[in-house]
Scaffold this motif. Structure first.
Motif, PDB file in Angstrom:
ATOM      1  N   THR A 288      33.235  72.538  -1.406  1.00 13.92           N
ATOM      2  CA  THR A 288      32.027  71.983  -0.805  1.00 13.92           C
ATOM      3  C   THR A 288      32.054  72.065   0.719  1.00 13.92           C
ATOM      4  O   THR A 288      31.123  72.555   1.332  1.00 13.92           O
ATOM      5  CB  THR A 288      31.779  70.515  -1.223  1.00 13.92           C
ATOM      6  OG1 THR A 288      32.968  69.768  -0.951  1.00 13.92           O
ATOM      7  CG2 THR A 288      31.444  70.399  -2.688  1.00 13.92           C
ATOM      8  N   SER A 289      33.194  71.632   1.311  1.00 12.68           N
ATOM      9  CA  SER A 289      33.228  71.674   2.776  1.00 12.68           C
ATOM     10  C   SER A 289      33.515  73.084   3.279  1.00 12.68           C
ATOM     11  O   SER A 289      33.146  73.447   4.387  1.00 12.68           O
ATOM     12  CB  SER A 289      34.257  70.695   3.318  1.00 12.68           C
ATOM     13  OG  SER A 289      35.554  71.111   2.989  1.00 12.68           O
TER      14      SER A 289
ATOM     15  N   ALA B 117      37.328  70.424  -5.230  1.00  7.41           N
ATOM     16  CA  ALA B 117      36.020  69.858  -4.885  1.00  7.41           C
ATOM     17  C   ALA B 117      35.855  69.847  -3.371  1.00  7.41           C
ATOM     18  O   ALA B 117      34.797  70.203  -2.838  1.00  7.41           O
ATOM     19  CB  ALA B 117      35.893  68.447  -5.439  1.00  7.41           C
TER      20      ALA B 117
END
Ligand SMILES: *[C@@H]1O[C@H](CO)[C@@H](O)[C@H](O)[C@H]1NC(C)=O
Length: 258
Positions: free
Chosen positions: A41-42, A37
């Motif tokens: 996302t980053s 995750a």
């Protein structure tokens, strides 16, 4: 001499320590979920994007000890028999000290063996971190037996001509991300974009991820239960316990560690 060289038989199986057990699974699943995750996302540095398919499904996690060409039924049978014939107790006892004499009969068998347990820590890559295609977590064994134990196992399969000697030291690693699985057309039925189109290989800058995950514990002190020979190529299957779809390697034979 390459003229006369036989074409290499394809690699079909691998000798490994499976990392997923009933005990370790929840922990591995949680840390891997958190990790994916986060990095999806980053994202890594720059304009690179990590494809989700590159993240390995939790049930595939293992430490490879050696790869094998066991396409011939006779050779497969020999490998399975060899695995079953190894005295794992002896290897484990031998591991922290000097190289053992495998044929020696111990005069005194100590009553108890400390089970092999390990943690998975940090994130590393075997390639230059600025253009990585694989990320792995490093196994850490507080009793310091893991490396030697795996080397002895590998030596023993090499002596039988079952594992090829590639002349490189054994680098124990638990692969958690491998972009090869994202660039295969079968995986998402699309051609990879950008860099991958040119090089055939998806790479990304992993420097920031590696430094951020230094010391991160994916798995803490988990007992290693088996040594296994698995077939290459993870298969989609259904988890018998939960009924949910999972992906894992087929275990052809496994033997229990003391
Ligand atoms: C990455 O995946 C490919 C395809 O399965 C495999 O051949 C290769 O050994 C993997 N690399 C690592 C370090 O796991």
């Amino acid at each position: 001499m390459s003229r006369t060289k036989q074409p290499r038989a394809p690699l079909t199986h691998f000798l490994c320590l499976p990392l997923v057990t009933l005990e370790s699974r929840p922990q591995l699943q949680a840390s891997l979920q958190q990790f994916s995750a986060d990095i999806l996302t980053s994202g890594p540095d720059g304009q690179d994007v990590i494809p989700e398919k590159a993240i390995r499904p939790v049930d595939t996690l293992h430490l490879t000890i050696g790869v094998m060409s066991l396409g011939e039924p006779e050779k497969l049978e020999r490998a399975l028999r060899h695995l079953e014939s190894i005295d794992l107790r002896n290897l484990l006892q031998a591991a922290p000290t000097a190289k053992p004499d495998l044929d020696a009969v111990p005069f005194q068998v100590p009553a108890e063996i400390v089970p092999l347990a390990l943690s998975l820590e940090s994130v590393a890559t075997m390639h230059p971190p600025a253009s990585a295609s694989v990320l792995y977590s490093t196994p850490v064994d507080t009793t310091n037996r893991l490396g030697f134990f795996c080397q002895l196992l590998r030596d023993s399969f090499q002596k039988e001509g079952l594992v090829e000697d590639d002349g490189r030291p054994l680098l124990l690693h638990a692969t958690i991300l491998n972009t090869t699985y994202a660039s295969e057309r079968g995986a998402n039925n699309r051609k990879p974009k950008g860099k991958a189109r040119r090089t055939g290989k998806i790479t990304f800058d992993a420097r920031e991820i590696i430094s951020r995950y230094e010391g991160f514990v994916f798995l803490k002190d988990s007992r290693i239960e088996n040594v296994a020979i698995c077939r290459m190529g993870a298969k989609r299957t259904v988890d018998e316990e939960t009924g949910s779809a999972i992906e894992k390697y087929e275990v052809v034979r496994e033997v229990s560690l003391p």
